[in-house]
Design a protein around this motif. Structure first.
Motif, PDB file in Angstrom:
ATOM      1  N   ILE A  33       0.839  -1.205   0.000  1.00  0.00           N
ATOM      2  CA  ILE A  33       0.000   0.000   0.000  1.00  0.00           C
ATOM      3  C   ILE A  33       0.874   1.255   0.000  1.00  0.00           C
ATOM      4  N   ALA A  34       1.962   1.223   0.764  1.00  0.00           N
ATOM      5  CA  ALA A  34       2.876   2.369   0.815  1.00  0.00           C
ATOM      6  C   ALA A  34       3.505   2.632  -0.551  1.00  0.00           C
ATOM      7  N   GLN A  35       3.833   1.567  -1.273  1.00  0.00           N
ATOM      8  CA  GLN A  35       4.427   1.716  -2.606  1.00  0.00           C
ATOM      9  C   GLN A  35       3.441   2.365  -3.567  1.00  0.00           C
ATOM     10  N   ILE A  36       2.164   1.974  -3.464  1.00  0.00           N
ATOM     11  CA  ILE A  36       1.142   2.571  -4.329  1.00  0.00           C
ATOM     12  C   ILE A  36       0.963   4.051  -3.994  1.00  0.00           C
ATOM     13  N   LYS A  37       0.927   4.379  -2.714  1.00  0.00           N
ATOM     14  CA  LYS A  37       0.731   5.767  -2.284  1.00  0.00           C
ATOM     15  C   LYS A  37       1.878   6.670  -2.730  1.00  0.00           C
ATOM     16  N   SER A  38       3.073   6.091  -2.867  1.00  0.00           N
ATOM     17  CA  SER A  38       4.238   6.888  -3.262  1.00  0.00           C
ATOM     18  C   SER A  38       4.485   6.860  -4.766  1.00  0.00           C
ATOM     19  N   ASP A  39       3.601   6.211  -5.509  1.00  0.00           N
ATOM     20  CA  ASP A  39       3.757   6.106  -6.966  1.00  0.00           C
ATOM     21  C   ASP A  39       3.350   7.425  -7.614  1.00  0.00           C
ATOM     22  N   SER A  40       4.337   8.188  -8.050  1.00  0.00           N
ATOM     23  CA  SER A  40       4.071   9.506  -8.646  1.00  0.00           C
ATOM     24  C   SER A  40       3.437   9.403 -10.032  1.00  0.00           C
ATOM     25  N   MET A  41       3.446   8.215 -10.618  1.00  0.00           N
ATOM     26  CA  MET A  41       2.859   8.032 -11.947  1.00  0.00           C
ATOM     27  C   MET A  41       1.333   7.930 -11.873  1.00  0.00           C
ATOM     28  N   LEU A  42       0.788   7.769 -10.686  1.00  0.00           N
ATOM     29  CA  LEU A  42      -0.657   7.634 -10.518  1.00  0.00           C
ATOM     30  C   LEU A  42      -1.256   8.909  -9.964  1.00  0.00           C
ATOM     31  N   SER A  43      -2.476   9.204 -10.393  1.00  0.00           N
ATOM     32  CA  SER A  43      -3.208  10.335  -9.829  1.00  0.00           C
ATOM     33  C   SER A  43      -3.744   9.934  -8.459  1.00  0.00           C
ATOM     34  N   ALA A  44      -4.293  10.878  -7.729  1.00  0.00           N
ATOM     35  CA  ALA A  44      -4.866  10.584  -6.411  1.00  0.00           C
ATOM     36  C   ALA A  44      -5.983   9.553  -6.533  1.00  0.00           C
ATOM     37  N   ASP A  45      -6.839   9.749  -7.550  1.00  0.00           N
ATOM     38  CA  ASP A  45      -7.923   8.777  -7.765  1.00  0.00           C
ATOM     39  C   ASP A  45      -7.374   7.429  -8.197  1.00  0.00           C
ATOM     40  N   GLY A  46      -6.290   7.467  -8.986  1.00  0.00           N
ATOM     41  CA  GLY A  46      -5.674   6.228  -9.437  1.00  0.00           C
ATOM     42  C   GLY A  46      -5.099   5.430  -8.279  1.00  0.00           C
ATOM     43  N   ARG A  47      -4.495   6.151  -7.324  1.00  0.00           N
ATOM     44  CA  ARG A  47      -3.949   5.463  -6.142  1.00  0.00           C
ATOM     45  C   ARG A  47      -5.057   4.817  -5.323  1.00  0.00           C
ATOM     46  N   ILE A  48      -6.156   5.564  -5.148  1.00  0.00           N
ATOM     47  CA  ILE A  48      -7.288   5.039  -4.375  1.00  0.00           C
ATOM     48  C   ILE A  48      -7.852   3.784  -5.031  1.00  0.00           C
ATOM     49  N   ALA A  49      -7.995   3.851  -6.375  1.00  0.00           N
ATOM     50  CA  ALA A  49      -8.556   2.719  -7.115  1.00  0.00           C
ATOM     51  C   ALA A  49      -7.637   1.499  -7.038  1.00  0.00           C
ATOM     52  N   LYS A  50      -6.330   1.763  -7.135  1.00  0.00           N
ATOM     53  CA  LYS A  50      -5.387   0.646  -7.123  1.00  0.00           C
ATOM     54  C   LYS A  50      -5.320   0.016  -5.731  1.00  0.00           C
ATOM     55  N   ILE A  51      -5.387   0.815  -4.688  1.00  0.00           N
ATOM     56  CA  ILE A  51      -5.387   0.282  -3.320  1.00  0.00           C
ATOM     57  C   ILE A  51      -6.644  -0.540  -3.074  1.00  0.00           C
TER      58      ILE A  51
END
Length: 282
Positions: A33-51
């Motif tokens: 989850i921490a890796q997804i949250k720090s992924d600068s290639m994803l938007s805020a919504d993208g991070r939420i969706a991926k988590i």
């Protein structure tokens, strides 16, 4: 330690290492989850969706692990009780038909007397009955049927007294092996009455275990934590089945032993028939 007691210990180990199991699972998932949250290639919504997607996937894996742990827990307890009962049943061999018939008459009379009296009178009847136990064979039958007497009592003092009478009867009239078998059955029955995974008692706040599950997985993980069977039934998916590694080993070992015995029998017969000659250069 008997095999039955060893199996109870294994079950209690599963129950006791729940915190370690959750720590291991949560550490791995928090890292993802921490890796997804720090992924600068994803938007805020993208991070939420991926988590969210990750939690759905990991919930299924988590419930598979929970199901296997619950099955292992129940498997060890059931097998422990089965072995304990076999040990106790072997001790009943000395009770011949005459002893069994006498016991049934006496026991029926005891229950009739108890039905006519209050708790104190019933308790005294049991105490008197146990005091007159003639031998170990008779005692074994009494121990086997003792649970029928407990339902008469509500007051704590009589339940405690009944437990002491039961323990004394075991100690006075059975071998250490049989006493342990009765203890195993009592431990198994007590374990099945408890929640499998709950770390804290109901009503305790906060429940750390459930907080961790709620944080890292979907709501279904919390809802079905105690009942993983219902989770797999809801999603119509096959549930993983626990296989006891020791039982697998014993089965494979038995196959090898049977094959060896069969080969040895064939070789011996060939030797007797003169088809096989051993020793020397021929």
């Amino acid at each position: 330690m008997s095999k039955a007691k060893e199996l109870v210990f294994k079950a209690h180990e599963i129950r006791g290492n729940r915190a370690a199991f959750l720590r291991e699972v949560s550490a791995q998932l928090r890292k993802q989850i921490a890796q997804i949250k720090s992924d600068s290639m994803l938007s805020a919504d993208g991070r939420i969706a991926k988590i969210k997607e990750l939690k759905v996937q990991e919930t299924k894996k988590f419930m598979q692990q929970v199901a296997l742990r619950k099955q292992a827990y129940q498997h060890y307890l059931n097998n422990a009780k089965k072995l304990a009962k076999e040990t106790i049943e072997k001790s009943f061999v000395s009770a011949d038909d005459a002893i069994r018939a006498k016991f049934q008459r006496d026991f029926s009379e005891l229950k009739f007397k108890m039905a006519l009296k209050d708790e104190k009178g019933s308790f005294n009847e049991i105490k008197s009955f146990v005091d007159k136990t003639p031998d170990s064979a008779y005692a074994s039958l009494l121990l086997e049927n003792f649970h029928e007497l407990a339902g008469k009592f509500n007051a704590g003092e009589f339940k405690i007294g009944l437990s002491k009478i039961y323990d004394r009867l075991k100690a006075d009239h059975t071998s250490d092996e049989v006493v342990e078998a009765f203890d195993v059955i009592e431990a198994v029955d007590s374990s099945f009455n408890n929640k499998l995974f709950t770390i804290m008692m109901p009503g305790d706040i906060p429940n750390v275990e459930y907080s961790v599950i709620a944080e890292l997985f979907t709501p279904e993980a919390v809802r079905y934590y105690q009942d993983p069977e219902a989770y797999f039934a809801k999603y119509d998916e096959p549930m993983p089945m626990f296989t006891d590694p020791e039982e697998v080993y014993e089965k494979e070992k038995s196959k090898v032993d049977r094959a060896y015995d069969s080969l040895a029998a064939i070789m011996e017969q060939k030797f007797l028939d003169g088809e096989l000659k051993l020793g020397g250069n021929q």
